[in-house]
Design an enzyme around this catalytic site. Structure first.
Site, PDB file in Angstrom:
ATOM      1  N   TRP A  23     -48.489  38.986 -43.615  1.00 62.87           N
ATOM      2  CA  TRP A  23     -49.168  37.685 -43.685  1.00 62.87           C
ATOM      3  C   TRP A  23     -50.639  37.922 -43.308  1.00 62.87           C
ATOM      4  CZ3 TRP A  23     -46.133  32.981 -44.235  1.00 62.87           C
ATOM      5  CH2 TRP A  23     -46.910  31.821 -44.273  1.00 62.87           C
ATOM      6  N   GLU A  59     -42.501  38.434 -36.717  1.00 61.40           N
ATOM      7  CA  GLU A  59     -41.584  39.577 -36.820  1.00 61.40           C
ATOM      8  C   GLU A  59     -42.122  40.855 -36.155  1.00 61.40           C
ATOM      9  OE1 GLU A  59     -42.075  37.489 -39.674  1.00 61.40           O
ATOM     10  OE2 GLU A  59     -40.193  36.518 -39.119  1.00 61.40           O
ATOM     11  N   CYS A  81     -52.096  38.608 -37.695  1.00 59.30           N
ATOM     12  CA  CYS A  81     -53.251  37.710 -37.715  1.00 59.30           C
ATOM     13  C   CYS A  81     -52.759  36.281 -37.915  1.00 59.30           C
ATOM     14  CB  CYS A  81     -54.205  38.112 -38.830  1.00 59.30           C
ATOM     15  SG  CYS A  81     -55.527  36.908 -39.063  1.00 59.30           S
ATOM     16  N   THR A  87     -50.577  22.280 -38.706  1.00 57.64           N
ATOM     17  CA  THR A  87     -49.358  21.960 -37.950  1.00 57.64           C
ATOM     18  C   THR A  87     -49.332  22.774 -36.658  1.00 57.64           C
ATOM     19  OG1 THR A  87     -48.037  23.726 -38.927  1.00 57.64           O
ATOM     20  CG2 THR A  87     -48.165  21.663 -40.160  1.00 57.64           C
ATOM     21  N   HIS A  89     -47.394  25.291 -36.058  1.00 60.79           N
ATOM     22  CA  HIS A  89     -46.878  26.640 -36.285  1.00 60.79           C
ATOM     23  C   HIS A  89     -47.643  27.692 -35.477  1.00 60.79           C
ATOM     24  CE1 HIS A  89     -43.840  27.208 -39.528  1.00 60.79           C
ATOM     25  NE2 HIS A  89     -43.908  28.427 -39.073  1.00 60.79           N
ATOM     26  N   PHE A 114     -51.371  44.803 -27.782  1.00 64.29           N
ATOM     27  CA  PHE A 114     -51.433  43.467 -28.392  1.00 64.29           C
ATOM     28  C   PHE A 114     -52.540  43.446 -29.447  1.00 64.29           C
ATOM     29  CE2 PHE A 114     -52.693  38.954 -28.491  1.00 64.29           C
ATOM     30  CZ  PHE A 114     -51.469  38.366 -28.711  1.00 64.29           C
ATOM     31  N   ARG A 128     -63.517  40.130 -37.256  1.00 60.51           N
ATOM     32  CA  ARG A 128     -62.895  41.044 -36.283  1.00 60.51           C
ATOM     33  C   ARG A 128     -62.099  42.172 -36.932  1.00 60.51           C
ATOM     34  NH1 ARG A 128     -64.197  36.489 -34.620  1.00 60.51           N
ATOM     35  NH2 ARG A 128     -64.697  36.000 -32.459  1.00 60.51           N
TER      36      ARG A 128
HETATM   37  C1  DLZ Z   1     -45.187  30.592 -41.323  1.00 60.81           C
HETATM   38  C2  DLZ Z   1     -46.462  31.270 -40.928  1.00 60.81           C
HETATM   39  C3  DLZ Z   1     -47.658  30.532 -40.819  1.00 60.81           C
HETATM   40  C4  DLZ Z   1     -47.734  29.072 -41.094  1.00 60.81           C
HETATM   41  N1  DLZ Z   1     -48.803  31.127 -40.494  1.00 60.81           N
HETATM   42  C5  DLZ Z   1     -48.813  32.460 -40.243  1.00 60.81           C
HETATM   43  C6  DLZ Z   1     -50.022  33.111 -39.886  1.00 60.81           C
HETATM   44  O1  DLZ Z   1     -51.118  32.548 -39.820  1.00 60.81           O
HETATM   45  N2  DLZ Z   1     -49.949  34.444 -39.623  1.00 60.81           N
HETATM   46  C7  DLZ Z   1     -48.774  35.159 -39.670  1.00 60.81           C
HETATM   47  O2  DLZ Z   1     -48.777  36.352 -39.395  1.00 60.81           O
HETATM   48  N3  DLZ Z   1     -47.634  34.552 -40.021  1.00 60.81           N
HETATM   49  C8  DLZ Z   1     -47.615  33.238 -40.319  1.00 60.81           C
HETATM   50  N4  DLZ Z   1     -46.459  32.626 -40.671  1.00 60.81           N
HETATM   51  C9  DLZ Z   1     -45.236  33.452 -40.877  1.00 60.81           C
HETATM   52  C10 DLZ Z   1     -44.441  33.723 -39.598  1.00 60.81           C
HETATM   53  O3  DLZ Z   1     -45.100  34.680 -38.775  1.00 60.81           O
HETATM   54  C11 DLZ Z   1     -43.050  34.285 -39.944  1.00 60.81           C
HETATM   55  O4  DLZ Z   1     -43.182  35.384 -40.802  1.00 60.81           O
HETATM   56  C12 DLZ Z   1     -42.150  33.249 -40.611  1.00 60.81           C
HETATM   57  O5  DLZ Z   1     -42.106  32.077 -39.856  1.00 60.81           O
HETATM   58  C13 DLZ Z   1     -40.697  33.805 -40.804  1.00 60.81           C
HETATM   59  O6  DLZ Z   1     -40.117  34.082 -39.526  1.00 60.81           O
END
Ligand code: DLZ
Length: 155
Positions: A23, A59, A81, A87, A89, A114, A128
């Site tokens: 992500w 994860e 990141c 929201t 989240h 970290f 960064r």
């Molecule tokens: C769902 C999600 C959201 C909204 N934002 C991020 C983010 O900015 N950075 C990131 O690494 N992961 C994000 N995720 C995904 C969650 O980390 C995770 O992979 C899912 O909720 C599945 O467990």
């Protein structure tokens, strides 16, 4: 001084894990690459660097645990990141991940670095993870310093 100062660090013989979230990979992959460069510069052998991709930052805790248990690494760098959205989240994941990584530090004998950026905007994250300010390099150096501390006997 804002950045970390390192004395000469020696990475020869160490096994280092890197767990990296896909992500926001435009940010996390350059961080990963700078981390690998720091390990190489310090003498860590290429086949002693274990890179594990995971879907998102949530994860990285499991990925780090996996590297500790399955690859028997001397330290792990957990890279992700999180960018704040509309929201909650961001808050939930950031809290869970920082707690999870700290628990690995206290409950295993393996140091976990970290490397999760928690940013308000994409611009902050990009700043960064690019060029001279790429934090991944210092995270790699931190992993070596902590791995050597882990392996130090009676010092
Ligand atoms: C769902 C999600 C959201 C909204 N934002 C991020 C983010 O900015 N950075 C990131 O690494 N992961 C994000 N995720 C995904 C969650 O980390 C995770 O992979 C899912 O909720 C599945 O467990």
């Amino acid at each position: 001084m804002k950045e970390i100062h390192f004395e000469k660090i020696e990475g020869k013989g160490l096994k280092i894990g890197i767990v990296v979230a896909r992500w926001n990979s435009a940010v996390t992959y350059p961080l990963r690459d700078a981390c690998i460069k720091a390990l190489e510069d310090a003498g860590v052998e290429t086949d002693h660097v274990f890179v594990q991709d995971v879907p998102g930052s949530y994860e990285v805790v499991y990925g780090a645990k996996h590297l500790i248990e399955q690859k028997h690494v001397d330290a792990v760098v957990a890279i992700g990141c999180l960018i704040k959205g509309e929201t909650m989240h961001f808050e939930y994941i950031a809290e869970a991940v920082s707690q999870g990584l700290m628990t690995l530090n206290t409950d295993t004998s393996v140091p976990v670095i970290f490397g999760v950026l928690t940013c308000l905007t994409e611009e902050q994250a990009t700043a960064r993870s690019k060029g001279e300010n790429n934090h991944g390099y210092a995270w790699g150096q931190s992993a070596i310093e902590m791995a050597n501390l882990k392996n130090a006997k009676n010092q």
